[in-house]
Motif scaffolding. Structure first.
Motif, short mmCIF file in Angstrom:
data_model
loop_
_atom_site.label_atom_id
_atom_site.label_comp_id
_atom_site.label_asym_id
_atom_site.label_seq_id
_atom_site.Cartn_x
_atom_site.Cartn_y
_atom_site.Cartn_z
N GLU A 66 35.87 -0.88 -9.43
CA GLU A 66 35.37 -0.92 -8.14
C GLU A 66 33.97 -1.10 -8.27
N TRP A 67 33.43 0.12 -9.10
CA TRP A 67 31.93 -0.12 -9.41
C TRP A 67 31.41 -1.26 -10.03
N ALA A 68 32.05 -1.77 -11.07
CA ALA A 68 31.77 -2.98 -11.93
C ALA A 68 31.81 -4.17 -10.88
N ASP A 69 32.84 -4.23 -10.09
CA ASP A 69 33.12 -5.29 -9.17
C ASP A 69 31.93 -5.66 -8.08
N TYR A 70 31.39 -4.30 -7.80
CA TYR A 70 30.06 -4.47 -6.65
C TYR A 70 29.16 -4.79 -7.23
N TRP A 71 28.72 -4.52 -8.57
CA TRP A 71 27.33 -4.89 -9.09
C TRP A 71 27.60 -6.37 -9.59
N ALA A 72 28.72 -6.87 -9.85
CA ALA A 72 28.95 -7.96 -10.24
C ALA A 72 28.68 -8.86 -8.93
N SER A 73 29.19 -8.45 -7.79
CA SER A 73 29.13 -9.25 -6.46
C SER A 73 27.64 -9.51 -6.06
N ALA A 74 26.83 -8.32 -6.60
CA ALA A 74 25.38 -8.31 -6.23
C ALA A 74 24.69 -9.10 -7.24
N ARG A 320 19.93 12.58 -0.52
CA ARG A 320 20.26 11.69 -1.65
C ARG A 320 21.57 11.10 -1.48
N ASN A 321 22.45 11.54 -0.64
CA ASN A 321 23.63 11.07 -0.67
C ASN A 321 23.91 10.25 0.90
N VAL A 322 22.90 10.05 1.43
CA VAL A 322 22.78 9.44 2.69
C VAL A 322 21.97 7.99 2.80
N ALA A 323 22.60 6.99 3.31
CA ALA A 323 21.88 5.66 3.08
C ALA A 323 20.54 5.54 3.71
N GLU A 324 19.56 4.65 3.11
CA GLU A 324 18.20 4.69 3.94
C GLU A 324 18.47 3.54 4.94
N GLU A 325 17.35 3.53 5.66
CA GLU A 325 17.04 2.61 7.14
C GLU A 325 17.21 1.05 6.14
N PRO A 326 18.06 0.26 6.45
CA PRO A 326 18.01 -0.89 5.96
C PRO A 326 16.97 -1.74 5.71
N ALA A 327 16.42 -1.72 7.05
CA ALA A 327 14.99 -2.66 6.97
C ALA A 327 13.89 -2.27 6.20
N GLU A 328 13.90 -1.12 5.80
CA GLU A 328 13.02 -0.39 4.95
C GLU A 328 13.16 -0.69 3.09
N GLN A 352 30.38 9.33 -4.04
CA GLN A 352 29.75 9.68 -2.84
C GLN A 352 29.38 8.06 -2.26
N GLY A 353 28.90 7.02 -3.24
CA GLY A 353 28.68 6.02 -2.78
C GLY A 353 29.62 4.70 -2.57
N PHE A 354 30.78 5.09 -2.90
CA PHE A 354 32.04 4.09 -2.90
C PHE A 354 33.19 4.70 -1.98
N LYS A 355 32.92 5.80 -1.47
CA LYS A 355 33.89 6.33 -0.65
C LYS A 355 33.16 7.15 0.59
N ASP A 357 29.60 7.36 1.64
CA ASP A 357 28.65 6.44 2.39
C ASP A 357 28.50 5.25 1.61
N ARG A 358 29.07 4.21 2.35
CA ARG A 358 29.12 2.69 1.70
C ARG A 358 27.95 1.92 2.25
N ARG A 359 27.22 2.45 3.14
CA ARG A 359 26.23 1.59 4.12
C ARG A 359 25.44 0.97 3.07
N TRP A 360 24.91 1.46 1.89
CA TRP A 360 23.87 1.05 1.15
C TRP A 360 24.44 -0.33 0.40
N GLN A 361 25.73 -0.84 0.45
CA GLN A 361 26.21 -1.79 -0.45
C GLN A 361 26.05 -3.23 0.06
N LYS A 362 26.21 -3.47 1.22
CA LYS A 362 26.17 -4.79 1.79
C LYS A 362 24.70 -5.05 1.62
N LEU A 363 23.69 -4.16 1.87
CA LEU A 363 22.32 -4.99 1.87
C LEU A 363 21.88 -5.07 0.56
#
Length: 723
Positions: A66-74, A320-328, A352-355, A357-363
């Protein structure tokens, strides 16, 4: 093979203090010839990097695929993979390298490396030599590996972990052992060391023998040790992979951490601008672009990456385990891209990043995969900017400033006005001030470059002789390279100025802290007074250097008078004859000197009279030699490049709620922007497009002049012109 205790102890013997080894500190090597395209290393070609730091418990449940698939998709081209130093994420045999107790026979590092490689992603190991697990046996055997306070106590950032001392075998023996073990086991493309080098403060027995941590002798020893260790680590990487790279963490930017970044980067292969978020709510919205520009003035054509944290952080406060404001986050990645850097997108924790809080991934996936789809337009050949700002960390550090405000405020003020004016510009480092480095520019700005050597002054004089223009402020050239005051301006004959006394803080002090600084009287109307048609005076800066009077001045200073009560607020004496602006024209060259700290005062006080005065002066100095003109509403950072595909103009939108309070919210979409570009040579543009809008861009070309209108700009837009 597991090394025995004697073999381990002897690894790197003689380098524990670093200063005992031959040092290159203070010696600036000649730049190597620019490589041919085929010889450019892979790490200089990439534009996107991903990083997911492991935590100690990640081996329990980490889903590697799952980790590798995400970075490949990015569409990242490389990932930084946690080796660590406090905790090992692979079954190490290096003594005192503590395996994560949650590994349970697993090789998380090796599994991730294999998964990334299977997807065509390069991997470099991430290490942190600045911290170490506090094994009781280690503390007994190597007590000098750790930093101590004045009372001899360990300095600890977390339970059972302590900061390490650079003058110890932890750096010269332990980490080389880890690196060689990695070389033996894994197909790595490079290694990166986080958290080092730094200007450490340590009172261990070794450091006490070197000197007080605040002393010059101690700081010189740190620099010498850092150079030796960097060379050692680079050589270890090359033992396995001549095409790999080694990078230490050289973040800091304009506000250096006390180390000489110029000396440390002479043979550096990679620069990581590790300013993962704005340094507090007062940091400028464009901080990331600024860091990249500073790094590039150190590195030239070598690799520069800027780390963007996808977790929430403001200065030293971190969630450190909470996603940042997307626009920033998007704004920071856009700045990195626009300024010519490699995007380094960063999260902490697999679980923490794949289960959690996943908000960081799409951006990250959306932005980097978009960039990848237009990759050819982000490989820059050269900047089209014709303005450069001289940055002088050595001068800044040695300069005896007149107040306790930040000594980089003059650069910040100049930077702000250039962004507001939409003028593309670059930095030139003081150590790189030469005929060659200046040959690309029409104008050079000197924001209170107080320390100048005679040799640097000759370079500036020759620049003017060749038709270049100069703008200088406040105490520029009033000290030599050692910080010794000069009797008069080093560039006095060039600017036609002479001082009549020491710098002055112009204020009228009254009870209860009410201050009134001086004003500037308009004596002549010209380009410098544009926008001031309905006033006879404007605000003045806080500090100034009194100048010998001349006939027909443009502006002079008005001495301060009371600011309260209202009945007392009036000028007590006529305006002085001390000049506030000095202009000269010498052939094609234009020279301007502002004796006040206009740039620093503007940055600190945000008085637009000062900003307008500085802007007018910059525009007068530059004349019609700016190749990029952008007309429209809004605060827009403009960067212009010649690329491998043709040309690209980047527009970063800084208009949004809270943009100047530490976090960009959803930016306000800007309306039409009319653009005029003068190409550097005769070439036909075949097609143009807006990369974020994914639309063709209508344009007109007449000779070297290209004109077009960008209909609207959201957070970021790139106009790509193909040849």
């Amino acid at each position: 093979m597991k090394p025995n205790r004697r073999e381990f102890t002897l690894m790197g013997a003689g380098t524990a203090l670093g200063i005992a080894m031959p040092s290159t500190f203070g010696t600036i090597s000649a730049e190597t010839p620019k490589p041919k395209a085929a010889e450019i290393p892979w790490y200089q070609k990439i534009r996107r990097v991903g990083q997911t730091n492991f935590n100690e418990k990640d081996p329990l449940n980490a889903n590697v695929e799952e980790w590798a698939d995400y970075w490949a998709s990015a569409k990242v081209e490389a990932v930084a993979l946690s080796v660590s130093s406090a905790i090992a994420f692979y079954p190490t045999n290096v003594p005192f390298f503590r395996r994560s107790p949650y590994l349970n026979g697993r090789d998380l590092f090796g599994d991730c490396l294999k998964a990334a490689k299977a997807r065509g992603i390069r991997v470099y190991g991430r290490m942190s030599p600045d911290v170490q697990w506090l094994d009781p046996k280690l503390l007994e055997v190597h007590p000098r590996w750790f930093r101590r306070d004045k009372d001899g106590n360990l300095l600890s950032p977390a339970p059972d972990i302590a900061f390490t001392c650079q003058f110890s075998g932890q750096f010269s023996e332990f980490h080389p052992a880890i690196m060689r073990e990695l070389n033996a086991r894994y197909d790595l493309d490079g290694m990166y060391m986080n958290g080092w080098p730094t200007m450490q403060v340590c009172y261990c027995e070794t450091c006490r023998k070197i000197g007080d941590p605040q002393s010059k002798a101690y700081k010189d020893a740190l620099m010498a040790s850092a150079v030796n260790l960097i060379n050692l680590y680079k050589s270890i990487v090359a033992e396995k992979n001549p095409n790999g790279f080694y990078s230490c963490n050289l973040g800091g930017g304009l506000k250096e951490n006390g180390l000489d970044q110029w000396a440390l980067t002479r043979t550096a292969q990679w620069y990581t601008a590790d300013n993962q978020a704005r340094q507090g709510v007062v940091a400028p919205v464009w901080q990331d672009a600024q860091q990249v520009k500073f790094a590039r003035c150190l590195m030239g054509d070598r690799a520069v990456a800027a780390d963007t944290a996808s977790y929430s952080r403001t200065g030293r406060i971190m969630w450190r385990n909470v996603a940042e404001e997307p626009a920033e986050v998007e704004c920071r990645m856009a700045q990195t891209s626009a300024a010519g850097g490699i995007i380094w997108y960063h999260w902490l924790g697999l679980e923490q990043g794949f289960k959690e809080d996943r908000r960081w991934q799409k951006l990250g996936r959306d932005f980097m995969s978009w960039q990848a789809s237009h990759d050819e337009h982000f490989h820059n050949v050269q900047s089209l900017a014709k303005v450069a700002v001289l940055v002088a960390p050595k001068s800044t550090n040695m300069y005896s400033a007149p107040s306790d405000e930040d000594k980089t405020d003059s650069i910040e003020g100049m930077y702000a006005v250039l962004v507001e004016a939409r003028i593309p510009f670059e930095f030139i480092h003081e150590e790189d001030l030469s005929r060659e480095s200046l040959s690309r520019y029409e104008a050079l700005l000197l924001p209170n470059i107080a320390l100048l050597s005679d040799a640097q002054c000759r370079v500036l004089e020759q620049f003017v002789e060749r038709g270049g223009s100069l703008l200088a402020t406040f105490e520029t050239g009033l000290y030599d390279e050692s910080g010794k005051p000069r009797a008069d301006f080093a560039l006095g004959p060039l600017f036609g100025i002479s001082k009549t006394g020491p710098r002055q803080r112009a204020e009228y002090k009254a009870a209860q802290g009410i201050l009134s600084v001086h004003l500037q009287k308009i004596c002549q109307r010209n380009a410098i007074t544009a926008g001031f048609e309905e006033t006879e005076w404007i605000a003045g800066p806080v500090w100034r250097v009194p100048l010998a009077p001349i006939s027909n001045p443009i502006m002079t200073f008005i001495n301060p008078y009371p600011g309260y009560p209202t009945e007392a607020v009036y000028m007590r004496e006529p305006p002085t004859n001390s000049q506030a602006v000095v202009l000269q024209e010498r052939g094609k060259s234009r020279l301007a000197y502002l004796p006040g700290d206009v740039d620093a005062s503007y940055w600190r006080l945000d008085n637009w009279d000062l900003g307008r005065q500085l802007l007018n002066t910059i525009q007068w100095v530059l004349g019609d030699r700016n190749p990029v003109k952008v007309e429209g509403e809004g605060l827009l950072d403009v960067c212009a490049w010649e690329t491998e595909a043709g040309f690209a103009l980047h527009f970063v939108n800084y208009n949004g709620p809270n943009a100047f309070r530490g976090k960009m919210r959803k930016p306000v979409t800007l309306g039409p922007q009319k653009v005029r570009l003068e190409l550097p040579r005769d070439v036909r543009i075949k097609r143009a497009s807006l990369l974020r809008a994914e639309k063709p861009l209508p344009f007109q070309q007449q000779g070297r002049t290209i004109e077009f209108t960008v209909p609207s700009i959201g957070s970021y837009e790139v106009a790509a012109l193909e040849t």
